[in-house]
Design an enzyme around this catalytic site. Structure first.
Site, PDB file in Angstrom:
ATOM      1  N   GLY A  65       0.824  -1.196   0.000  1.00  0.00           N
ATOM      2  CA  GLY A  65       0.000   0.000   0.000  1.00  0.00           C
ATOM      3  C   GLY A  65       0.862   1.251   0.000  1.00  0.00           C
ATOM      4  N   CYS A  66       0.246   2.383  -0.297  1.00  0.00           N
ATOM      5  CA  CYS A  66       1.015   3.635  -0.422  1.00  0.00           C
ATOM      6  C   CYS A  66       1.464   4.164   0.940  1.00  0.00           C
ATOM      7  CB  CYS A  66       0.206   4.677  -1.174  1.00  0.00           C
ATOM      8  SG  CYS A  66      -1.454   4.975  -0.525  1.00  0.00           S
ATOM      9  N   TYR A  67       0.537   4.327   1.877  1.00  0.00           N
ATOM     10  CA  TYR A  67       0.928   4.727   3.230  1.00  0.00           C
ATOM     11  C   TYR A  67       1.909   3.716   3.814  1.00  0.00           C
ATOM     12  CZ  TYR A  67      -2.740   8.333   3.914  1.00  0.00           C
ATOM     13  OH  TYR A  67      -3.520   9.457   3.865  1.00  0.00           O
TER      14      TYR A  67
END
EC number: 1.2.1.38
Length: 337
Positions: A149-151
Site C-alpha cells: 500500500g502507499c501509506y
C-alpha cells in the site's frame, strides 16, 4: 518482447503504470481491461496517452488475457482481484497485484479489516510481499507479488532500519501521515470533491485504516517481535504525494549521526531510497519512484520523515520494480526520469 496486460486500466495508478512501461523497449502492452462493456480507447480515458498507445479497454476473462500476456498487473479494487487472480495463475500468467487482497497472511485479519471473506485463503502467508527494499531476493522467482500500500511503503521504509536493528521500542510508535487526493482513486466520492477537500485538511480512518495491520505485520516479521503502531492518515488538498511523520521511542540514547549511518548502510544498495539531511517535501519526489527519508530530533525524541509519490513509489513504480525483478530487467528500468 515481454507481453504485459493491465487489469483495471482506467485508474490513476494504471495510467502511471502505462507511462512507465512505455519507457521499456522490451515490453509490449497487449491488453487493457475495464469492467465496462463499452470498450473505450485508452486515450478516451487518459488523454495524455493520445498517440502513444493504440489499445481499447476491454472486458476480458482471465483466459482471454492469458492468451495474449505473460505478465499481468492487476489494478483492480480489493475483492475483485482475488476473484480473477487464481485463474490468471492457473493459466500461466505471472501477476503483480496492486490491491490489498494478498498482502496479509491471516484470512481472519483480512476479513476484520476489509469486511469480506477471502475466497483464496491458501495463498495468504505464502504470497511474496513486494517491497524490494526488504525482500528483493524472493521476488524474481515469484508468480504472484502482493504490491504494498502507499501509506504502508512510506511508513515501513521510514521505520525498517530501526526495527531491523532493534533500536526502538516495537510498541507505541506513532505515524502521522498525509496524502494527496489521488490516493482515494478516480471514482468520485463526496469527500474528495473539490469543494469538500480544497483549502482544508482532515484526518480520516482514525483507528480503522486498513494499512495499519499491513504496516504492523511487515515490521513484526522484519524485527521478530510484535510491532504496534498508532496510524492516523490525513487528506490534504494536493493531487499526489505522501508525507509520513513517525515518532518512535529509542531503546537507549543514540546519536543522530549514528542513526543516519544505520539508515545509509541499510539502504546502501537500494536505488530508490535517499537518506537526506534536509526535511523532505512531496514536491521533490512527485513523479518519481524515490522515497526521501530524513531523521531529526527534538530534545530526546527521534522524528522520522518519509516522503513518496503515492501513485508511483506507493503503487505503479514499485509494481514495475517488482516486474523488472521478475522479468530479469535491471530494477531501475523505466523508473529513472
Amino acid at each position: 518482447m515481454t507481453k504485459v496486460a493491465i487489469m483495471g486500466a482506467t485508474g490513476y495508478a494504471a495510467l502511471e503504470l502505462i507511462k512507465i512501461l512505455l519507457r521499456n523497449p522490451e515490453v509490449e502492452i497487449v491488453a487493457l481491461t475495464t469492467r465496462s462493456d463499452e470498450a473505450p480507447h485508452i486515450s478516451e480515458i487518459h488523454h495524455s496517452l493520445e498517440g502513444r498507445l493504440d489499445l481499447r479497454c476491454e472486458n476480458l476473462s482471465a483466459a482471454e488475457i492469458a492468451e495474449r500476456a505473460d505478465f499481468v498487473f492487476c489494478a483492480l479494487p480489493h475483492v475483485a482481484s482475488m476473484e480473477v487472480i487464481p485463474d490468471l495463475l492457473a493459466d500461466g500468467c505471472r501477476v503483480v497485484d496492486l490491491s490489498a487482497d494478498y498482502r496479509l497472511s491471516d484470512p481472519a485479519v483480512y476479513e476484520q479489516w476489509y469486511h469480506h471473506v477471502h475466497i483464496d485463503p491458501t495463498r495468504l502467508g505464502s504470497t511474496i510481499y513486494g517491497l524490494p527494499e526488504l525482500g528483493a531476493d524472493k521476488i524474481p522467482s515469484a508468480d504472484l507479488i502482493a504490491n504494498p500500500g502507499c501509506y504502508t511503503s512510506a511508513s515501513i521504509l521510514g521505520l525498517a532500519p530501526l526495527i531491523a536493528n532493534s533500536l526502538i521500542e516495537p510498541t507505541g510508535i506513532i505515524i502521522d501521515a498525509k496524502s494527496g487526493v489521488s490516493g482515494a482513486g478516480r471514482k468520485p466520492k463526496l469527500g474528495t470533491l473539490y469543494p469538500e477537500c480544497n483549502e482544508s485538511i482532515t484526518a480520516y480512518g482514525v483507528g480503522t485504516h486498513r494499512h495499519t495491520p499491513e504496516i504492523e505485520e511487515v515490521l513484526t516479521t522484519l524485527g521478530g517481535t510484535d510491532v504496534k503502531v498508532t496510524f492516523t492518515p490525513h487528506l490534504t488538498p494536493m493531487n499526489r504525494g505522501i508525507l509520513a511523520t513517525m515518532y518512535p521511542r529509542l531503546k537507549e540514547d543514540t546519536s543522530l549521526d549514528h542513526l543516519k549511518e544505520v539508515y545509509r548502510a541499510f539502504y546502501a544498495d537500494k536505488p530508490f531510497v535517499r537518506i537526506i539531511d534536509r526535511l523532505p517535501a512531496t514536491r521533490e519526489v512527485a513523479g518519481t519512484n524515490y522515497c526521501d527519508i530524513s531523521l531529526q530530533s527534538a530534545g530526546n525524541q527521534l522524528i522520522v520523515f518519509s516522503a513518496i509519490d503515492n501513485l508511483i513509489k506507493g503503487a505503479a513504480g514499485v509494481a514495475v520494480q517488482n516486474f523488472n525483478l521478475m522479468a530479469g530487467y535491471p530494477e531501475t528500468t523505466g523508473l529513472i526520469v
